[in-house]
Enzyme design. Structure first.
Site, PDB file in Angstrom:
ATOM      1  N   THR A 145      42.393  31.851  25.835  1.00  0.00           N
ATOM      2  CA  THR A 145      41.072  31.225  25.741  1.00  0.00           C
ATOM      3  C   THR A 145      39.978  32.274  25.546  1.00  0.00           C
ATOM      4  OG1 THR A 145      39.433  29.978  26.993  1.00  0.00           O
ATOM      5  CG2 THR A 145      41.075  31.109  28.284  1.00  0.00           C
ATOM      6  N   SER A 180      36.288  31.140  35.531  1.00  0.00           N
ATOM      7  CA  SER A 180      36.835  30.200  36.511  1.00  0.00           C
ATOM      8  C   SER A 180      38.215  30.712  36.902  1.00  0.00           C
ATOM      9  CB  SER A 180      36.968  28.790  35.922  1.00  0.00           C
ATOM     10  OG  SER A 180      38.089  28.735  35.044  1.00  0.00           O
ATOM     11  N   TYR A 182      40.898  29.047  36.588  1.00  0.00           N
ATOM     12  CA  TYR A 182      41.762  28.703  35.443  1.00  0.00           C
ATOM     13  C   TYR A 182      41.694  29.824  34.409  1.00  0.00           C
ATOM     14  CZ  TYR A 182      42.085  27.345  30.587  1.00  0.00           C
ATOM     15  OH  TYR A 182      42.334  27.371  29.243  1.00  0.00           O
ATOM     16  N   HIS A 183      40.469  30.235  34.037  1.00  0.00           N
ATOM     17  CA  HIS A 183      40.335  31.289  33.026  1.00  0.00           C
ATOM     18  C   HIS A 183      41.011  32.581  33.508  1.00  0.00           C
ATOM     19  CE1 HIS A 183      37.045  28.624  31.437  1.00  0.00           C
ATOM     20  NE2 HIS A 183      37.535  29.039  30.288  1.00  0.00           N
ATOM     21  N   LYS A 186      44.633  32.705  32.666  1.00  0.00           N
ATOM     22  CA  LYS A 186      44.908  33.088  31.273  1.00  0.00           C
ATOM     23  C   LYS A 186      44.861  34.609  31.102  1.00  0.00           C
ATOM     24  CE  LYS A 186      45.099  29.047  29.065  1.00  0.00           C
ATOM     25  NZ  LYS A 186      46.320  28.536  28.480  1.00  0.00           N
TER      26      LYS A 186
HETATM   27  P1  NAD Z   1      46.659  19.431  27.796  1.00  0.00           P
HETATM   28  O1  NAD Z   1      46.572  19.418  29.291  1.00  0.00           O
HETATM   29  O2  NAD Z   1      46.396  18.161  27.100  1.00  0.00           O
HETATM   30  O3  NAD Z   1      48.082  20.005  27.331  1.00  0.00           O
HETATM   31  C1  NAD Z   1      48.893  20.817  28.133  1.00  0.00           C
HETATM   32  C2  NAD Z   1      50.205  20.080  28.370  1.00  0.00           C
HETATM   33  O4  NAD Z   1      51.076  20.949  29.086  1.00  0.00           O
HETATM   34  C3  NAD Z   1      50.023  18.818  29.207  1.00  0.00           C
HETATM   35  O5  NAD Z   1      50.568  17.700  28.561  1.00  0.00           O
HETATM   36  C4  NAD Z   1      50.739  19.157  30.513  1.00  0.00           C
HETATM   37  O6  NAD Z   1      51.348  18.018  31.089  1.00  0.00           O
HETATM   38  C5  NAD Z   1      51.744  20.206  30.074  1.00  0.00           C
HETATM   39  N1  NAD Z   1      52.132  21.136  31.141  1.00  0.00           N
HETATM   40  C6  NAD Z   1      51.324  21.832  31.986  1.00  0.00           C
HETATM   41  N2  NAD Z   1      52.059  22.553  32.841  1.00  0.00           N
HETATM   42  C7  NAD Z   1      53.350  22.341  32.519  1.00  0.00           C
HETATM   43  C8  NAD Z   1      54.576  22.799  33.073  1.00  0.00           C
HETATM   44  N3  NAD Z   1      54.615  23.604  34.123  1.00  0.00           N
HETATM   45  N4  NAD Z   1      55.734  22.386  32.502  1.00  0.00           N
HETATM   46  C9  NAD Z   1      55.721  21.529  31.425  1.00  0.00           C
HETATM   47  N5  NAD Z   1      54.575  21.053  30.885  1.00  0.00           N
HETATM   48  C10 NAD Z   1      53.409  21.458  31.433  1.00  0.00           C
HETATM   49  O7  NAD Z   1      45.651  20.573  27.305  1.00  0.00           O
HETATM   50  P2  NAD Z   1      45.126  20.891  25.832  1.00  0.00           P
HETATM   51  O8  NAD Z   1      43.672  20.622  25.797  1.00  0.00           O
HETATM   52  O9  NAD Z   1      46.030  20.296  24.816  1.00  0.00           O
HETATM   53  O10 NAD Z   1      45.297  22.467  25.817  1.00  0.00           O
HETATM   54  C11 NAD Z   1      46.524  23.064  25.441  1.00  0.00           C
HETATM   55  C12 NAD Z   1      46.461  24.560  25.693  1.00  0.00           C
HETATM   56  O11 NAD Z   1      45.400  25.139  24.951  1.00  0.00           O
HETATM   57  C13 NAD Z   1      46.212  24.919  27.163  1.00  0.00           C
HETATM   58  O12 NAD Z   1      46.997  26.042  27.497  1.00  0.00           O
HETATM   59  C14 NAD Z   1      44.751  25.279  27.192  1.00  0.00           C
HETATM   60  O13 NAD Z   1      44.486  26.215  28.212  1.00  0.00           O
HETATM   61  C15 NAD Z   1      44.527  25.857  25.809  1.00  0.00           C
HETATM   62  N6  NAD Z   1      43.149  25.678  25.313  1.00  0.00           N
HETATM   63  C16 NAD Z   1      42.629  24.425  25.158  1.00  0.00           C
HETATM   64  C17 NAD Z   1      41.329  24.280  24.674  1.00  0.00           C
HETATM   65  C18 NAD Z   1      40.688  22.939  24.489  1.00  0.00           C
HETATM   66  O14 NAD Z   1      39.461  22.890  24.260  1.00  0.00           O
HETATM   67  N7  NAD Z   1      41.432  21.826  24.543  1.00  0.00           N
HETATM   68  C19 NAD Z   1      40.582  25.427  24.341  1.00  0.00           C
HETATM   69  C20 NAD Z   1      41.153  26.685  24.524  1.00  0.00           C
HETATM   70  C21 NAD Z   1      42.448  26.809  25.002  1.00  0.00           C
HETATM   71  N1  USQ Z   2      29.056  21.742  29.668  1.00  0.00           N
HETATM   72  C1  USQ Z   2      27.865  21.014  29.717  1.00  0.00           C
HETATM   73  N2  USQ Z   2      27.955  19.660  29.856  1.00  0.00           N
HETATM   74  C2  USQ Z   2      29.148  19.000  29.947  1.00  0.00           C
HETATM   75  C3  USQ Z   2      30.347  19.739  29.876  1.00  0.00           C
HETATM   76  C4  USQ Z   2      30.264  21.106  29.749  1.00  0.00           C
HETATM   77  O1  USQ Z   2      26.771  21.569  29.637  1.00  0.00           O
HETATM   78  O2  USQ Z   2      29.125  17.763  30.088  1.00  0.00           O
HETATM   79  C5  USQ Z   2      29.011  23.203  29.483  1.00  0.00           C
HETATM   80  C6  USQ Z   2      29.726  24.008  30.567  1.00  0.00           C
HETATM   81  O3  USQ Z   2      28.863  24.269  31.663  1.00  0.00           O
HETATM   82  C7  USQ Z   2      30.139  25.247  29.807  1.00  0.00           C
HETATM   83  C8  USQ Z   2      30.364  24.759  28.382  1.00  0.00           C
HETATM   84  O4  USQ Z   2      29.720  23.487  28.299  1.00  0.00           O
HETATM   85  O5  USQ Z   2      29.092  26.165  29.781  1.00  0.00           O
HETATM   86  C9  USQ Z   2      31.831  24.571  28.014  1.00  0.00           C
HETATM   87  O6  USQ Z   2      32.430  23.720  28.981  1.00  0.00           O
HETATM   88  P1  USQ Z   2      33.709  22.843  28.617  1.00  0.00           P
HETATM   89  O7  USQ Z   2      34.014  21.983  29.796  1.00  0.00           O
HETATM   90  O8  USQ Z   2      33.534  22.193  27.296  1.00  0.00           O
HETATM   91  O9  USQ Z   2      34.801  23.976  28.377  1.00  0.00           O
HETATM   92  P2  USQ Z   2      35.490  24.986  29.369  1.00  0.00           P
HETATM   93  O10 USQ Z   2      35.328  24.623  30.790  1.00  0.00           O
HETATM   94  O11 USQ Z   2      35.048  26.349  28.973  1.00  0.00           O
HETATM   95  O12 USQ Z   2      37.025  24.772  29.025  1.00  0.00           O
HETATM   96  C10 USQ Z   2      37.470  24.298  27.752  1.00  0.00           C
HETATM   97  C11 USQ Z   2      38.929  23.880  27.894  1.00  0.00           C
HETATM   98  C12 USQ Z   2      39.746  25.102  28.296  1.00  0.00           C
HETATM   99  C13 USQ Z   2      39.496  26.224  27.302  1.00  0.00           C
HETATM  100  C14 USQ Z   2      38.021  26.524  27.124  1.00  0.00           C
HETATM  101  C15 USQ Z   2      37.751  27.450  25.954  1.00  0.00           C
HETATM  102  O13 USQ Z   2      39.041  22.874  28.895  1.00  0.00           O
HETATM  103  O14 USQ Z   2      41.127  24.743  28.314  1.00  0.00           O
HETATM  104  O15 USQ Z   2      40.130  27.383  27.767  1.00  0.00           O
HETATM  105  O16 USQ Z   2      37.342  25.295  26.778  1.00  0.00           O
HETATM  106  S1  USQ Z   2      36.418  28.572  26.321  1.00  0.00           S
HETATM  107  O17 USQ Z   2      35.248  27.795  26.707  1.00  0.00           O
HETATM  108  O18 USQ Z   2      36.189  29.335  25.119  1.00  0.00           O
HETATM  109  O19 USQ Z   2      36.869  29.383  27.423  1.00  0.00           O
END
Ligand code: NAD
Ligand code: USQ
Length: 394
Positions: A145, A180, A182-183, A186
């Site tokens: 991420t 966070s 979570y971050h 990663k």
């Molecule tokens: P998502 O939660 O929809 O997909 C992840 C899937 O992995 C889920 O279906 C979950 O059930 C499965 N999973 C989690 N832990 C597992 C485990 N231990 N064993 C088997 N399955 C497991 O999330 P997403 O939005 O599709 O994101 C996918 C990936 O991309 C994540 O790693 C996330 O951190 C990364 N990512 C997402 C975004 C975004 O904006 N959606 C942005 C940047 C990075």
């Molecule tokens: N935000 C708002 N209003 C909202 C939701 C979010 O102002 O209703 C703001 C947050 O405070 C933050 C930004 O928007 O500053 C992004 O928040 P987000 O919830 O859209 O994204 P984030 O928490 O960063 O996480 C998401 C995905 C995560 C991925 C990440 C990419 O859930 O899996 O890793 O985006 S990044 O942001 O580049 O780290």
């Protein structure tokens, strides 16, 4: 190519499984439904009605599109699940989405933080050991991420930075300031993957992805049963997806704090394109590459303005609210992140426009009767009020 998709039931994973399957690859998808359970525990659900299980989704895909997607329902933290996937399927590429992806979820409580880091770090370690032992020539494409870098007051490079220090020079991993727990998970993954590439010679690409938006891909549009999930709640919904849904149902747009928070964004169809480019152009043996995977950067205020404009043209009455920021983050900051590696490989970005936002409105409209409004406002705080401690004397 034999492609293993970890997290294949998720927002990006399911769309990716269909994308590669439709292009003639042998696809096997794995998931333990963590995302579905986390939403259910919070009393919410995907806006889009997805089938009950991954086998049901794969069966519908095979019936209509004629392509087979293999399925394993299981937890990647469990070695007895991970090992046979690599031993028996012998993947040539592994696309790893299978983690807990929410920043707010990781900060609900100590238990949620521990679970997030255990789940993400341990399952990725299992994948690395399975690759070492069964498929050492395979290529890991891991979803990292952009949030690993945070918002430093300097330009963000793609993974590495040239440093000159006390008269000596080196190219080292770019400093990380994750926002966070979570971050942070990663960042830990990135360290472990880099280690595995250096020590065991594994091929790996860490895709530091920005925030994804969008609801449709080429394949999801083919049949109502092919939809991917779409979340809008405070924990799993991401900024632009939430704003579009809020516009459709007449909820004020929830800008957190001043709204100057700037991040990289990309459309879900570009996620598919980027992942495909990474898979088709694999890292070399022992190479750990990092690509910054986003196409444009926006502040939250800019996103809210765009949705406001597009929504007003569309006939909605939109209000933008600045709500108290539940997160601890810079609300005004410098942000300039490089993102040329994927463009150099041939990425053709689909930029955000009012037309694109309007097409999201119409897709959301179809399911708006399913919205659970109480899930929208943020409740999870990065720094909650300290608990009142009982005095030792009592
Ligand atoms: P998502 O939660 O929809 O997909 C992840 C899937 O992995 C889920 O279906 C979950 O059930 C499965 N999973 C989690 N832990 C597992 C485990 N231990 N064993 C088997 N399955 C497991 O999330 P997403 O939005 O599709 O994101 C996918 C990936 O991309 C994540 O790693 C996330 O951190 C990364 N990512 C997402 C975004 C975004 O904006 N959606 C942005 C940047 C990075
Ligand atoms: N935000 C708002 N209003 C909202 C939701 C979010 O102002 O209703 C703001 C947050 O405070 C933050 C930004 O928007 O500053 C992004 O928040 P987000 O919830 O859209 O994204 P984030 O928490 O960063 O996480 C998401 C995905 C995560 C991925 C990440 C990419 O859930 O899996 O890793 O985006 S990044 O942001 O580049 O780290």
């Amino acid at each position: 190519m034999r492609i293993l998709i970890l997290g294949g039931d998720g927002y990006l994973g399911w769309a990716t499984a269909m994308h590669f399957s439709a292009r003639g690859h042998e696809v096997h998808a794995v998931d333990n439904y963590l995302r579905r359970r986390a939403l259910a525990e919070n009393g919410t659900d995907s806006l889009t009605p997805i089938a009950d299980s991954l086998p049901a989704r794969a069966a519908a895909w095979e019936e209509v599109a004629g392509y087979h997607i293999g399925v394993t329902e299981g937890d990647l933290c469990d070695w007895s699940v991970t090992e046979p996937l690599f031993r028996d399927f012998q993947p040539e590429a592994i696309i790893h989405y299978g983690e807990m992806p929410s920043a707010p979820y990781s900060l609900i409580s100590r238990e949620h933080a521990v679970f997030t880091q255990y789940n993400n770090v341990v399952n990725t370690l299992n994948v690395l050991f399975a690759m070492r032992d069964y498929t050492p020539r395979a290529h890991l494409v891991k979803l990292g991420t952009m949030g690993e870098y945070g918002t430093p007051n300097i330009d963000i490079e793609e993974g590495f930075i040239d440093i000159r220090h006390n008269g000596r020079e080196d190219r080292l991993p770019f400093p990380k300031l994750p926002g966070s727990l979570y971050h942070c998970s990663k960042v830990h993954d990135s360290t472990n993957i880099h280690f595995a590439s250096r020590i065991w010679g594994l091929r790996s690409t860490d895709l530091n992805q920005g925030v994804v938006y969008g609801i449709e891909t080429e394949e999801t549009k083919l049949d109502p049963r092919f939809v991917t999930r779409f979340d809008y709640d405070e924990l799993f919904g991401t900024a632009l997806n939430r704003f579009c849904l809020q516009a459709v149902i007449g909820h004020p747009l929830t800008v957190y704090g001043k709204g100057g928070q700037t991040r990289g964004y990309l459309n879900i169809v570009d996620t598919l394109q980027c992942v495909e480019l990474a898979v088709m152009n694999p890292a070399a043996e022992g190479e750990y590459r990092v690509f910054n995977q986003f196409t444009e950067q926006f502040s939250i205020n800019e996103l809210a303005d765009l949705v406001h404009r597009a929504g007003t043209d569309y006939g909605y009455n939109i209000r933008v609210d600045h709500v108290e920021n539940p997160r601890v983050e810079a609300e005004e900051h410098y942000y300039n992140a490089k993102h040329t590696a994927l463009l150099d490989l041939g990425l053709k970005p689909r930029y955000l426009s009012e037309t694109l936002v309007e097409s999201m409105f119409s897709a959301i409209e179809r399911h708006k009767h399913r919205v659970i409004t109480k899930a929208i406002m943020p409740r999870t705080k990065w720094r909650p009020e300290p608990r009142v401690m009982e005095s030792i004397a009592e």
